[in-house]
Design a protein around this motif. Structure first.
Motif, mmCIF file in Angstrom:
data_model
loop_
_atom_site.group_PDB
_atom_site.id
_atom_site.type_symbol
_atom_site.label_atom_id
_atom_site.label_comp_id
_atom_site.label_asym_id
_atom_site.label_seq_id
_atom_site.Cartn_x
_atom_site.Cartn_y
_atom_site.Cartn_z
ATOM 1 N N ALA A 3 -3.628 47.303 36.381
ATOM 2 C CA ALA A 3 -4.963 47.130 37.022
ATOM 3 C C ALA A 3 -5.721 47.456 36.010
ATOM 4 N N LEU A 4 -5.725 48.231 35.109
ATOM 5 C CA LEU A 4 -6.566 48.827 34.055
ATOM 6 C C LEU A 4 -6.971 47.796 32.986
ATOM 7 N N ILE A 5 -6.072 46.692 32.885
ATOM 8 C CA ILE A 5 -6.075 45.856 31.739
ATOM 9 C C ILE A 5 -7.603 44.948 31.886
ATOM 10 N N ALA A 6 -7.974 44.619 33.013
ATOM 11 C CA ALA A 6 -9.212 43.882 33.006
ATOM 12 C C ALA A 6 -10.513 44.976 32.864
ATOM 13 N N PRO A 7 -10.398 45.959 33.444
ATOM 14 C CA PRO A 7 -11.608 46.975 33.323
ATOM 15 C C PRO A 7 -11.558 47.390 32.026
ATOM 16 N N VAL A 8 -10.393 47.772 31.098
ATOM 17 C CA VAL A 8 -10.707 47.953 29.683
ATOM 18 C C VAL A 8 -11.629 46.978 28.985
ATOM 19 N N THR A 9 -11.466 45.707 29.279
ATOM 20 C CA THR A 9 -12.489 44.895 28.478
ATOM 21 C C THR A 9 -14.175 44.936 29.051
ATOM 22 N N VAL A 10 -14.141 45.313 29.893
ATOM 23 C CA VAL A 10 -15.607 45.756 30.499
ATOM 24 C C VAL A 10 -15.903 47.086 29.693
ATOM 25 N N ILE A 11 -15.128 47.942 29.605
ATOM 26 C CA ILE A 11 -15.620 49.262 29.083
ATOM 27 C C ILE A 11 -15.868 49.091 27.664
#
Length: 316
Positions: free
Chosen positions: A231-239
Motif C-alpha cells: 500500500a505504500l508504493i503509491a504514497p511514496v511517489t507523493v512523498i
C-alpha cells in the motif's frame, strides 16, 4: 537492477541539460536586457556595450551557453546583482534553512498522513473513514496562503501563543518554526492521506489478503506484514514529489512569515531581475527533482521486489 540505473541517470542528466538550455534561453537570449539588469537601467549605452564585450556576450549563442554551463558545473555561478555577493555562497545557507523547514514538515506530515490513510483504508465506509476523508478534502482544498492567514489569526492575534514572523534573526527558535511547519503540513497531509487510503483499500481487497483472512491470520499481522508494504508504493511517489515542492513551492509561506529560505531567495531574485541568481536557483531545483526521482525508483524496488527495472531481453 541490471542496466536500469545507468540508463536512468543518463535520462535524468539529459533532462537537466534540456532544462538548463531553456533557462539560459529565457534569461540570456537578449544580451541588451542582460546588460540592463546587471548594470542598471540608468547605465549609459557605451557602458553596457563595454560590459557585454568584456564578458563575451557578442560571441555566438551556443558558445555562450557552453561557457555558462561549464562555469556552473565548475561552481562559478556568477555574482548576484542585487545582493552584491557570490551566488554560490548565497544559495547554500538559504538552502539549508529551507531544508530544516522541509525536514520538519515531512517529519510531521508523513507519519500523520500515513496513519490517517491506513486507518481510513482498513475501515472503508465507517464513520472514521468518512471523518478522515472530510478532513483530507478540507485541508487539501484550502490554499497555503489562506491557511497561513487563518492559523496566524488564531495562534498569533487571538491566543498570542506564537510569533507572527519567522525571521530567525537571533538564531534557530522552535517557536518561530511552528507556524510555517503547521501551514505546510496542513496543506499536504490531506492529499497524502487520501492517496494512502485509496491504496490501502485497493490492497485490502486483493485476493491474497482474502486468502490470509480465510486461513485465520490476525488482522494486525495481515496489515503489517502483507498489506502495508504494497500500500505504500503509491504514497511514496507523493512523498518524493513533496520534496521538490517544499524546496521551491514554499515561496508563499516563506515570504508570508519572512522566513529566510530558498523560496524567499528565489522570490527576491525574481523581484529584482537577478538573472544569475535565478539561473542558479532554477538549476538547484532541477537537481533536487532529479535526485528525488531516482530515490523514488529505488524505493519502489525496496517496497516491492517484484518490480523489475531490467530490460525484457535481460529478464528472459
Amino acid at each position: 537492477m541490471g542496466d536500469y540505473l545507468p540508463k536512468k541517470l543518463a535520462e535524468l542528466l539529459l533532462a537537466m541539460l534540456a532544462v538548463s538550455f531553456i533557462v539560459f534561453c529565457a534569461l540570456e537570449v537578449n544580451v541588451s536586457d542582460v546588460a540592463v539588469k546587471v548594470l542598471g537601467q540608468f547605465s549609459a549605452p557605451d557602458q553596457r556595450e563595454a560590459w557585454l564585450r568584456e564578458n563575451g556576450y557578442f560571441d555566438p549563442f551556443l558558445v555562450r551557453y557552453g561557457r555558462w554551463l561549464f562555469a556552473f558545473v565548475s561552481g562559478d555561478w556568477g555574482q548576484s546583482t542585487y545582493f552584491r555577493d557570490s551566488v554560490f555562497h548565497l544559495i547554500w545557507p538559504r538552502l539549508g534553512a529551507t531544508g530544516i523547514l522541509a525536514g520538519l514538515t515531512l517529519l510531521v506530515m508523513v507519519p500523520l498522513s500515513l496513519l490517517l490513510g491506513i486507518l481510513a483504508g482498513i475501515r472503508e465506509g465507517s464513520p472514521l473513514d468518512r471523518g478522515i476523508s472530510i478532513f483530507s478534502v478540507l485541508t487539501t482544498s484550502i490554499p497555503d496562503y489562506a491557511s497561513a492567514v487563518f492559523l496566524s489569526a488564531i495562534f498569533v492575534f487571538w491566543l498570542g501563543w506564537l510569533p507572527g514572523a519567522s525571521t530567525m534573526t537571533g538564531g534557530f527558535t522552535w517557536g518561530e518554526i511552528v507556524l510555517p511547519v503547521m501551514v505546510l503540513a496542513t496543506y499536504s497531509t490531506g492529499y497524502l492521506a487520501r492517496m494512502t487510503r485509496a491504496s490501502m483499500v485497493d490492497v485490502m481487497s486483493a485476493p491474497y489478503i482474502r486468502t490470509a483472512l480465510m486461513k485465520g491470520a490476525s488482522p494486525s499481522r495481515i496489515i503489517l506484514r502483507h498489506a502495508l508494504r504494497n500500500a505504500l508504493i503509491a504514497p511514496v511517489t507523493v512523498i518524493m514529489l513533496q520534496i521538490p515542492w517544499l524546496l521551491s513551492g514554499v515561496i508563499v509561506v516563506e515570504v508570508f512569515f519572512a522566513y529566510k529560505g530558498f523560496g524567499t531567495l528565489l522570490y527576491e531574485a525574481s523581484l529584482n531581475s537577478d538573472i544569475y541568481l535565478i539561473e542558479a536557483c532554477a538549476m538547484v531545483g532541477v537537481a533536487v527533482v532529479v535526485v528525488t526521482q531516482l530515490l523514488s525508483d529505488l524505493l519502489y524496488t525496496w517496497l516491492n521486489p517484484r518490480i523489475s527495472f531490467s530490460s525484457p531481453k535481460a529478464a528472459s
